[in-house]
Design an enzyme around this catalytic site. Structure first.
Site, PDB file in Angstrom:
ATOM      1  N   GLU A 272     -14.259   3.952 -11.136  1.00  0.00           N
ATOM      2  CA  GLU A 272     -13.421   5.119 -11.346  1.00  0.00           C
ATOM      3  C   GLU A 272     -12.933   5.053 -12.784  1.00  0.00           C
ATOM      4  O   GLU A 272     -12.496   4.022 -13.259  1.00  0.00           O
ATOM      5  CB  GLU A 272     -12.232   5.077 -10.399  1.00  0.00           C
TER       6      GLU A 272
ATOM      7  N   HIS B  50     -11.110  13.613  -7.404  1.00  0.00           N
ATOM      8  CA  HIS B  50      -9.843  13.885  -6.701  1.00  0.00           C
ATOM      9  C   HIS B  50      -9.390  15.324  -6.888  1.00  0.00           C
ATOM     10  O   HIS B  50      -8.448  15.765  -6.258  1.00  0.00           O
ATOM     11  CB  HIS B  50      -8.757  12.930  -7.192  1.00  0.00           C
TER      12      HIS B  50
ATOM     13  N   ASN C 152       0.830  -1.200   0.000  1.00  0.00           N
ATOM     14  CA  ASN C 152       0.000   0.000   0.000  1.00  0.00           C
ATOM     15  C   ASN C 152       0.871   1.260   0.000  1.00  0.00           C
ATOM     16  O   ASN C 152       0.398   2.366   0.213  1.00  0.00           O
ATOM     17  CB  ASN C 152      -0.921  -0.034   1.223  1.00  0.00           C
TER      18      ASN C 152
ATOM     19  N   CYS D 118     -15.958   8.525  -7.635  1.00  0.00           N
ATOM     20  CA  CYS D 118     -15.748   7.891  -6.330  1.00  0.00           C
ATOM     21  C   CYS D 118     -16.514   8.720  -5.304  1.00  0.00           C
ATOM     22  O   CYS D 118     -17.255   9.628  -5.669  1.00  0.00           O
ATOM     23  CB  CYS D 118     -14.242   7.846  -6.027  1.00  0.00           C
TER      24      CYS D 118
HETATM   25  N1  GLN Z   1     -18.663   4.298  -0.631  1.00  0.00           N
HETATM   26  C1  GLN Z   1     -17.353   4.834  -0.442  1.00  0.00           C
HETATM   27  C2  GLN Z   1     -17.400   6.357  -0.491  1.00  0.00           C
HETATM   28  O1  GLN Z   1     -18.127   6.893  -1.233  1.00  0.00           O
HETATM   29  C3  GLN Z   1     -16.393   4.340  -1.491  1.00  0.00           C
HETATM   30  C4  GLN Z   1     -15.011   4.883  -1.293  1.00  0.00           C
HETATM   31  C5  GLN Z   1     -13.980   4.289  -2.206  1.00  0.00           C
HETATM   32  O2  GLN Z   1     -14.307   3.724  -3.233  1.00  0.00           O
HETATM   33  N2  GLN Z   1     -12.732   4.420  -1.894  1.00  0.00           N
HETATM   34  O3  GLN Z   1     -16.681   7.031   0.173  1.00  0.00           O
HETATM   35 ZN    ZN Z   2     -13.783   4.613  -5.253  1.00  0.00          ZN
END
Ligand code: GLN
Ligand code: ZN
Length: 761
Positions: free
Chosen positions: A671, A701, A116, A733
C-alpha cells in the site's frame, strides 16, 4: 474491598450502539432514538458493575465514536473546515469530524497504541482556539449519580492528548504540540471544578503515552501539567492510569513523583517489569491500582496467581491502598460470554469476556479482604486445569515441530536474483508486469450465496458452481483487461483470517465476540486456543480450478502467519512466537500443496506485520526477528521457479524496510498510494532492493477512478528510483469493497498506463 474497572466496551453485548448509530446516520432514526439507546447502554453497564460489587466504576468511557474525539469536543478544538460557530458541540459537528460530510472530509484516524482500535487524531496549531464545548464528562457523572451510582469520571489526560495529536495542515511539522498545554489546562480545570461541584470524589486521567519511549522534555510536561492542575484537583482523589506495556524506569520516577496525584494504575499483564519497579519503590500513602485482569484478551484469569501477586503488593502499598483493577479498558475485549451460543461448554469455561472480568476483579478484591469465595476460586482452578490438560489444546507432534524451529534459520537455497531469473524463464512476463492484490468486488449476491451455504440452505454442489461461475467471471475480466498475473478474486472468503482459521485446528469462533475497531465498526477476532495444525488443504481446490480457466499465471492466495496471529485473540499459555511458528508450519503445508498442484505464483499476505510492532523500541528487534522468520518458514521449501509474493497494508514502514527485505519474498506489493514520496525516499537514500516490488499505483479505499495520465505519472516517478526490471504495477490493496463500475475503468487505466510506458522504455 477495593475494585476498579479502567473502562468498559460501549458497543453493547449485541452491538446495539452500532445499529443505532448506523440507522441514525442513514436518516432512519432520530437523535432521540440514538440517545435513548446510549442512555440505556450506559445505565445497564453501570448497574452491572455496581451489582457485581465494583467500588470504583468509570463514567465518561462511553462514546458515540471515540474518546479522543470526545476530548477534542470537550476542548472545542474543532478544525476550521467544519465551520463550527461555538457553543456546545452537537451531534452534527461531532459526526462531521468523525466521518466527514458532503463537503468536508473527516479527520484522520489512526491506531490507538498497539491495539486494533482507531482514534480520531486531533489537528492542532498555534492558532487553535480552545473553549469548554462539551460537558459530556459532567453529564455522564450526573446521569450515573441519578441512578444512585457514584462513579469515577475518566478523562484522556492532557499530556497524552497533545502527544497523540498532529500539527494541523499548514502548521510547521516542528511545531511543539506540548506548547499548547497552557491553552488546554484552563479547560481541564473548568471540567474538574464542575465535576467536583457535582459531587465527584475521584477522577481518572488516562495517560497511556507514559509507557512509550519519552524524552526528558515530554516527561517534564507531565510534571508541569499536573503541578498546574494541583490546586484545582485538591480535595479530589486523582488516579493516573497507564496501560499497554511496561513503563520505562525514568517515566515511572516522574509519574510517581507527580504532585497532586493520589493513585497510580498500572498494566501488570503487559507490564511484568513494571511490577519490579513497583516492588523496588512505591510512594508511601498513595493508592496502587493493580491491573491484574487482562483487558485485551478473552481468557479467564488465573485467580490464584493474581491473588498471590496482589498479596505480595499489599506489603508495598499497604492493605488499605491496594485496589484490584483491569490491565486497561475492557473495550479491547469481547463484551459478554453469556451471548455465546456457538462455543461448547468446555471452551466457554476457559474464557472471560468483559462482563465476566468485572466479576473476576470483584472476586479478587473480596478475597484480598478475607472474604474469598472458595467455590468460585475452585471452579476457576478446575477450568484452568482442564485447559492445561485438554487434548484439544495440546498436539505433541505440532509442539515438537514448532520447537525444532526455534533458533534455527529458514531460507530458500538460492538468492533472489537467481530465483527471479529462473521464474522469468517459466513465466515469461512482460516488463512492468501488472497484477492485483487478490479480492475482487464482493457483490450482495455473492454474500448471499456464502450465507446460504453456511446456513445449509443451498447444497455444496450449488455453492461450488456459484463460486466457480464467479471465479470464471473474474478471470475473464482480467484477461479482457490484459492483466499479466491473475487472481481468482477470493469470492469464497468472508474475511482473510476467518477463512483460514475455520479450516485450521486450534481455532474457535464466537457468535458475538465483537470488539470496536473504529466508530461503529467492530471486528470479531478468532480465538486461538490450541496447537495449530492443518488437517486438509484449504485453498488448493479453488486455485487449481481458477488456474484451469486460463493460460496466464494464477496467483495462489494465502494469509501469512503473522497476520493470522495479529488479528486473533491468542493463547496466553505460550509465547506469541510459538503460536506464530505453528501457524507458519500449517501455511507451509498449504504452500507446498499449491506448488504441487501446479500453481507457480503464490502470494502470502502479511497485511498486519507492521502493526504488530511492540510499543517500546527495545522490543522491536525481537518481534521482527520471529515475525520475519515465521514468514520465511512458510516458503523456504519451494523450488526456485515458484514465485513467492507478499502483500502489506499500511504505508509507513520505512523503519522496518530491512526486515521487509529479510522476508526474502520474490515480489512485494505494498500500500503506497497515499504517500509515494515516503516510500520512494527509502530507495532514493540507497537501500538496496533486488526483489520485485509493486508500490500501489492507486488508492482502493476511495471510489475515485484514477486517470491513465495520473497512473503513468506515478509509475514514471517510481521508475526514477527503482530498476525497470523489478517494478510491478498494481493497485494498493484488494478490491473487495469497491464496485465493478469503479474497478473496471480503474484497472483499464492502470493497464493502458503500463502499456504506454512500456513503449517509452
Ligand atoms: N489478498 C487480500 C485481498 O485482496 C489482501 C487484503 C489486505 O491486504 N488487507 O483482499
Ligand atoms: Zn492490503
Amino acid at each position: 474491598m477495593a475494585s476498579h474497572i479502567v473502562g468498559y466496551p460501549r458497543m453493547g453485548p449485541k452491538r446495539e450502539l452500532k445499529f443505532a448509530l448506523e440507522s441514525f446516520w442513514d436518516g432512519k432514526s432520530s437523535a432521540e432514538d440514538l440517545e435513548k439507546v446510549a442512555t440505556d447502554l450506559r445505565s445497564s453497564i453501570w448497574k452491572q458493575m455496581s451489582g457485581a460489587g465494583i467500588k470504583y466504576i468509570p463514567s465518561n468511557t462511553f462514546s458515540y465514536y471515540d474518546q479522543v474525539l470526545d476530548t477534542t469536543a470537550m476542548l472545542g478544538a474543532v478544525p476550521e473546515r467544519y465551520s463550527w460557530t461555538g457553543g456546545e458541540i452537537g451531534l452534527s459537528t461531532y459526526f462531521s469530524m468523525a466521518r466527514g460530510n458532503a463537503t468536508v472530509p473527516a479527520m484522520e484516524m489512526t491506531k490507538w497504541f498497539d491495539t486494533n482500535y482507531h482514534f480520531i487524531v486531533p489537528e492542532l496549531g498555534p492558532s487553535t482556539k480552545f473553549s469548554y464545548a462539551s460537558h459530556k464528562a459532567v453529564s455522564e457523572y450526573k446521569e450515573a449519580k441519578a441512578l444512585g451510582i457514584d462513579t469515577v469520571p475518566v478523562l484522556v489526560g492532557p499530556v497524552s492528548y497533545l502527544l497523540l495529536s498532529k500539527p494541523a495542515k499548514g502548521v510547521e511539522k516542528s511545531f511543539s504540540l506540548l506548547s499548547l498545554l497552557g491553552s488546554i489546562l484552563p479547560i481541564y480545570k473548568e471540567v474538574v471544578a464542575e465535576l467536583k461541584a457535582a459531587g465527584a470524589s475521584w477522577i481518572q486521567f488516562d495517560e497511556p503515552t507514559l509507557v512509550k519511549d519519552l524524552g526528558a522534555h515530554e516527561l517534564a510536561a507531565f510534571s508541569s501539567a499536573y503541578a498546574e492542575l494541583e490546586l484545582t484537583l485538591s480535595g479530589l482523589n486523582v488516579l493516573i492510569e497507564t496501560y499497554f506495556a511496561d513503563i520505562p524506569a525514568e517515566s515511572y520516577k516522574t509519574l510517581t513523583s507527580l504532585s497532586g496525584v493520589t493513585a497510580y494504575g498500572f498494566d501488570l499483564i503487559r507490564g511484568a517489569k513494571t511490577l519490579d519497579l513497583i516492588r523496588s519503590s512505591f510512594p508511601s500513602g498513595k493508592y496502587l491500582f493493580a491491573g491484574v485482569v487482562d483487558g485485551r484478551n478473552i481468557w479467564a484469569d488465573d485467580l490464584a496467581a493474581s491473588l498471590s501477586t496482589l498479596q505480595s503488593l499489599e506489603a508495598v502499598a499497604g492493605k488499605d491502598k491496594l485496589v484490584v483493577s483491569t490491565s486497561c479498558s475492557l473495550m479491547h475485549t469481547a463484551v459478554d460470554l453469556i451471548n455465546e451460543t456457538k462455543l461448547d461448554d468446555e471452551i466457554k469455561s476457559w474464557l472471560a469476556f468483559a462482563a465476566q472480568k468485572v466479576v473476576e476483579v470483584n472476586a479478587l478484591a473480596k478475597a484480598l479482604a478475607g472474604q474469598k469465595d472458595e467455590a468460585y476460586f475452585a471452579a476457576n482452578a478446575a477450568a484452568l486445569a482442564s485447559r492445561k490438560s485438554s487434548p484439544r489444546v495440546t498436539n505433541e507432534e505440532v509442539q515438537k515441530a514448532a520447537a525444532a524451529l526455534k533458533g534455527s534459520d529458514h531460507r530458500r537455497a538460492t538468492n533472489v536474483s537467481a530465483r527471479l531469473d529462473a521464474q522469468q524463464k517459466k513465466l515469461n512476463l512482460p516488463v512492468l508486469p501488472t497484477t492485483t492484490i487478490g479480492s475482487f468486488p464482493q457483490t450482495v449476491e455473492l454474500r448471499r450465496v456464502r450465507r446460504e451455504y453456511k446456513a445449509k440452505k443451498i447444497s455444496e454442489e450449488e455453492y461450488i458452481s456459484a463460486i466457480k461461475e464467479e471465479i470464471n467471471k473474474v478471470v475473464k475480466i482480467q484477461e479482457e483487461l490484459d492483466i499479466d498475473v491473475l487472481v481468482h478474486g477470493e469470492p469464497e472468503r468472508n474475511d482473510m483470517v476467518e477463512y483460514f482459521g475455520e479450516q485450521l485446528s486450534g481455532f474457535a469462533f464466537t457468535a458475538n465476540g465483537w470488539v470496536q475497531s473504529y466508530g461503529s465498526r467492530c471486528v470479531k477476532p478468532p480465538i486461538i486456543y490450541g496447537d495449530v495444525s492443518r488437517p486438509n488443504p484449504m485453498t488448493v481446490f479453488w486455485s487449481k480450478t481458477a488456474q484451469s480457466m486460463t493460460s496466464r499465471p494464477m496467483k495462489g492466495m494465502l494469509t501469512g502467519p503473522v497476520t493470522i496471529l495479529n488479528w486473533s485473540f491468542v493463547r496466553n499459555d505460550q509465547p506469541r512466537f510459538e503460536t506464530c511458528y505453528q501457524i507458519a508450519l500449517a501455511i507451509k503445508k498449504e504452500v507446498e500443496d499449491l506448488e504441487a498442484a501446479g500453481i507457480q505464483v503464490i502470494q502470502i499476505d502479511e497485511a498486519a506485520l507492521r502493526e504488530g510492532l511492540p510499543l517500546r523500541k527495545s522490543e522491536h528487534a525481537f518481534y521482527l526477528d520471529w515475525a520475519v522468520h515465521s514468514f520465511r518458514i512458510t516458503n523456504c521449501g519451494v523450488q526456485d521457479t515458484t514465485q513467492i509474493h507478499t502483500h502489506m497494508c499500511y504505508s509507513n514502514f520505512n523503519d522496518i524496510i530491512h526486515s521487509i527485505i529479510d522476508m526474502d519474498a520474490d515480489v512485494i506489493t505494498i500500500e503506497n498510494s497515499r504517500s509515494d514520496e515516503k516510500l520512494l525516499s527509502v530507495f532514493r537514500e540507497g537501500v538496496k532492493y533486488g526483489a520485485g516490488i509493486g508500490p500501489g499505483v492507486y488508492d482502493i479505499h476511495s471510489p475515485r477512478i484514477p486517470s491513465t495520465e495520473e497512473i503513468a505519472d506515478r509509475v514514471n516517478k517510481m521508475l526514477a528510483v527503482l530498476d525497470t526490471n523489478i517494478l510491478w504495477v498494481n493497485p494498493d490493496c484488494g478490491l473487495k469493497t469497491r464496485k465493478y463500475t469503479e474497478v473496471k475503468p480503474a484497472l483499464t487505466n492502470m493497464v493502458s498506463a503500463t502499456k504506454l510506458i512500456r513503449t517509452q522504455l
